[in-house]
Design an enzyme around this catalytic site. Structure first.
Site, PDB file in Angstrom:
ATOM      1  N   LYS A  23       0.817  -1.212   0.000  1.00  9.87           N
ATOM      2  CA  LYS A  23       0.000   0.000   0.000  1.00  9.87           C
ATOM      3  C   LYS A  23       0.858   1.272   0.000  1.00  9.87           C
ATOM      4  O   LYS A  23       2.073   1.226   0.277  1.00  9.87           O
ATOM      5  CB  LYS A  23      -0.937  -0.025   1.210  1.00  9.87           C
ATOM      6  CG  LYS A  23      -2.024  -1.112   1.126  1.00  9.87           C
ATOM      7  CD  LYS A  23      -2.966  -1.037   2.318  1.00  9.87           C
ATOM      8  CE  LYS A  23      -4.090  -2.050   2.213  1.00  9.87           C
ATOM      9  NZ  LYS A  23      -5.023  -1.963   3.370  1.00  9.87           N
TER      10      LYS A  23
ATOM     11  N   TYR B  98     -12.415  -1.325  -3.769  1.00  8.74           N
ATOM     12  CA  TYR B  98     -12.963  -1.549  -2.430  1.00  8.74           C
ATOM     13  C   TYR B  98     -14.494  -1.434  -2.407  1.00  8.74           C
ATOM     14  O   TYR B  98     -15.075  -1.197  -1.340  1.00  8.74           O
ATOM     15  CB  TYR B  98     -12.350  -0.564  -1.435  1.00  8.74           C
ATOM     16  CG  TYR B  98     -10.972  -0.956  -0.937  1.00  8.74           C
ATOM     17  CD1 TYR B  98     -10.775  -2.152  -0.240  1.00  8.74           C
ATOM     18  CD2 TYR B  98      -9.868  -0.132  -1.131  1.00  8.74           C
ATOM     19  CE1 TYR B  98      -9.522  -2.520   0.234  1.00  8.74           C
ATOM     20  CE2 TYR B  98      -8.603  -0.489  -0.652  1.00  8.74           C
ATOM     21  CZ  TYR B  98      -8.448  -1.685   0.031  1.00  8.74           C
ATOM     22  OH  TYR B  98      -7.202  -2.042   0.509  1.00  8.74           O
TER      23      TYR B  98
ATOM     24  N   ASN C 134      -2.078   0.272   6.875  1.00 12.43           N
ATOM     25  CA  ASN C 134      -1.586  -1.006   7.383  1.00 12.43           C
ATOM     26  C   ASN C 134      -0.741  -1.787   6.378  1.00 12.43           C
ATOM     27  O   ASN C 134      -0.676  -3.008   6.421  1.00 12.43           O
ATOM     28  CB  ASN C 134      -2.744  -1.839   7.944  1.00 12.43           C
ATOM     29  CG  ASN C 134      -3.802  -2.132   6.902  1.00 12.43           C
ATOM     30  OD1 ASN C 134      -3.642  -1.791   5.738  1.00 12.43           O
ATOM     31  ND2 ASN C 134      -4.864  -2.804   7.308  1.00 12.43           N
TER      32      ASN C 134
ATOM     33  N   HIS D 189      -2.238  -5.341   1.428  1.00 12.43           N
ATOM     34  CA  HIS D 189      -3.560  -5.924   1.167  1.00 12.43           C
ATOM     35  C   HIS D 189      -3.380  -7.373   0.755  1.00 12.43           C
ATOM     36  O   HIS D 189      -2.398  -7.709   0.096  1.00 12.43           O
ATOM     37  CB  HIS D 189      -4.255  -5.171   0.019  1.00 12.43           C
ATOM     38  CG  HIS D 189      -5.475  -5.893  -0.482  1.00 12.43           C
ATOM     39  ND1 HIS D 189      -6.706  -5.744   0.113  1.00 12.43           N
ATOM     40  CD2 HIS D 189      -5.635  -6.820  -1.471  1.00 12.43           C
ATOM     41  CE1 HIS D 189      -7.580  -6.538  -0.505  1.00 12.43           C
ATOM     42  NE2 HIS D 189      -6.950  -7.198  -1.468  1.00 12.43           N
TER      43      HIS D 189
ATOM     44  N   GLU E 135      -9.988  -9.430  -7.882  1.00 13.27           N
ATOM     45  CA  GLU E 135      -8.932  -8.448  -7.601  1.00 13.27           C
ATOM     46  C   GLU E 135      -7.749  -8.581  -8.554  1.00 13.27           C
ATOM     47  O   GLU E 135      -7.162  -7.571  -8.958  1.00 13.27           O
ATOM     48  CB  GLU E 135      -8.479  -8.604  -6.145  1.00 13.27           C
ATOM     49  CG  GLU E 135      -9.564  -8.178  -5.168  1.00 13.27           C
ATOM     50  CD  GLU E 135      -9.218  -8.406  -3.704  1.00 13.27           C
ATOM     51  OE1 GLU E 135     -10.036  -8.057  -2.844  1.00 13.27           O
ATOM     52  OE2 GLU E 135      -8.114  -8.927  -3.423  1.00 13.27           O
TER      53      GLU E 135
HETATM   54  P1  ADP Z   1      -8.071  -6.613   5.516  1.00 10.53           P
HETATM   55  O1  ADP Z   1      -7.244  -5.658   4.680  1.00 10.53           O
HETATM   56  O2  ADP Z   1      -7.297  -7.147   6.690  1.00 10.53           O
HETATM   57  O3  ADP Z   1      -8.714  -7.698   4.695  1.00 10.53           O
HETATM   58  P2  ADP Z   1     -10.713  -5.322   5.626  1.00 10.53           P
HETATM   59  O4  ADP Z   1     -11.003  -6.031   4.346  1.00 10.53           O
HETATM   60  O5  ADP Z   1     -11.679  -5.484   6.746  1.00 10.53           O
HETATM   61  O6  ADP Z   1      -9.254  -5.751   6.182  1.00 10.53           O
HETATM   62  O7  ADP Z   1     -10.571  -3.759   5.363  1.00 10.53           O
HETATM   63  C1  ADP Z   1      -9.947  -3.274   4.200  1.00 10.53           C
HETATM   64  C2  ADP Z   1      -9.025  -2.155   4.585  1.00 10.53           C
HETATM   65  O8  ADP Z   1      -9.793  -1.074   5.107  1.00 10.53           O
HETATM   66  C3  ADP Z   1      -8.022  -2.472   5.699  1.00 10.53           C
HETATM   67  O9  ADP Z   1      -6.867  -3.162   5.254  1.00 10.53           O
HETATM   68  C4  ADP Z   1      -7.700  -1.080   6.218  1.00 10.53           C
HETATM   69  O10 ADP Z   1      -6.778  -0.396   5.351  1.00 10.53           O
HETATM   70  C5  ADP Z   1      -9.067  -0.402   6.136  1.00 10.53           C
HETATM   71  N1  ADP Z   1      -9.826  -0.535   7.382  1.00 10.53           N
HETATM   72  C6  ADP Z   1     -10.391  -1.663   7.892  1.00 10.53           C
HETATM   73  N2  ADP Z   1     -11.031  -1.419   9.059  1.00 10.53           N
HETATM   74  C7  ADP Z   1     -10.859  -0.091   9.303  1.00 10.53           C
HETATM   75  C8  ADP Z   1     -11.272   0.791  10.350  1.00 10.53           C
HETATM   76  N3  ADP Z   1     -11.993   0.348  11.383  1.00 10.53           N
HETATM   77  N4  ADP Z   1     -10.896   2.082  10.252  1.00 10.53           N
HETATM   78  C9  ADP Z   1     -10.175   2.547   9.209  1.00 10.53           C
HETATM   79  N5  ADP Z   1      -9.756   1.771   8.186  1.00 10.53           N
HETATM   80  C10 ADP Z   1     -10.086   0.466   8.227  1.00 10.53           C
HETATM   81 MG    MG Z   2     -10.136  -7.505   3.197  1.00 12.27          MG
END
Ligand code: ADP
Ligand code: MG
Length: 141
Positions: free
Chosen positions: A11, A51, A114, A117, A128
């Site tokens: 990212k 997304y 974070n 992805h 994707e």
């Molecule tokens: P992952 O990437 O672990 O699969 P998700 O699919 O739930 O997680 O969420 C997609 C992305 O959205 C996350 O990687 C993160 O960048 C962002 N995200 C998820 N939950 C939150 C939150 N509570 N607040 C802000 N950003 C979030």
């Molecule tokens: Mg996800």
């Protein structure tokens, strides 16, 4: 488990920090094969489409803005059980909950920024991968 392909993204936060190479090294050391990679700078429309599954979530707008902050590195990874193995290597979404040794523990700065992805199922991986790569971009071996 059968051989799978998954979509990984380094990212914008991780690219900006200069840790893309360290993340790629972890991917290779884990025995996952990189079949495709490119650097892109997503528009709001690009991020919103990627997304779309999260469009009803309160963090959707902010997430799309974060993903357009700078260039990112989508990649196609392949290996036995690759979807789960890549997610295990990534660690929990929230770095505060991520296990020691995971990429998010090492490089994520918040639940949003974070670092990486990973697809969460074969169906999402197929969508994707096709979102970023055509068949000719993917180098099977
Ligand atoms: P992952 O990437 O672990 O699969 P998700 O699919 O739930 O997680 O969420 C997609 C992305 O959205 C996350 O990687 C993160 O960048 C962002 N995200 C998820 N939950 C939150 C939150 N509570 N607040 C802000 N950003 C979030
Ligand atoms: Mg996800």
């Amino acid at each position: 488990m059968s051989v799978q392909r998954t979509l990984a993204i380094i990212k914008p936060d991780a690219v900006a920090k200069g840790v893309a190479g360290q993340i790629i090294t972890k991917i290779e050391q884990a025995g996952l094969t990189i079949l495709a990679a490119r650097m892109i700078h997503m528009s709001g429309e690009d991020a919103g489409g990627f997304y779309a599954v999260h469009r009803a979530r309160p963090f959707y707008q902010s997430l799309c803005e974060f993903m357009t902050q700078g260039p990112c590195l989508p990649m196609v990874l392949e290996g036995d059980d690759a979807i789960r193995r890549w997610r295990d290597l990534m660690g929990a979404t929230d770095p505060a909950k991520a296990a020691a040794g995971t990429i998010r523990k090492a490089f994520a700065s918040s639940i949003e920024s974070n670092a990486v992805h990973g697809s969460d199922a074969p169906e999402t991986a197929a969508f994707e991968i096709a979102y970023f790569f055509s068949a000719l971009d993917i180098h099977a071996r």
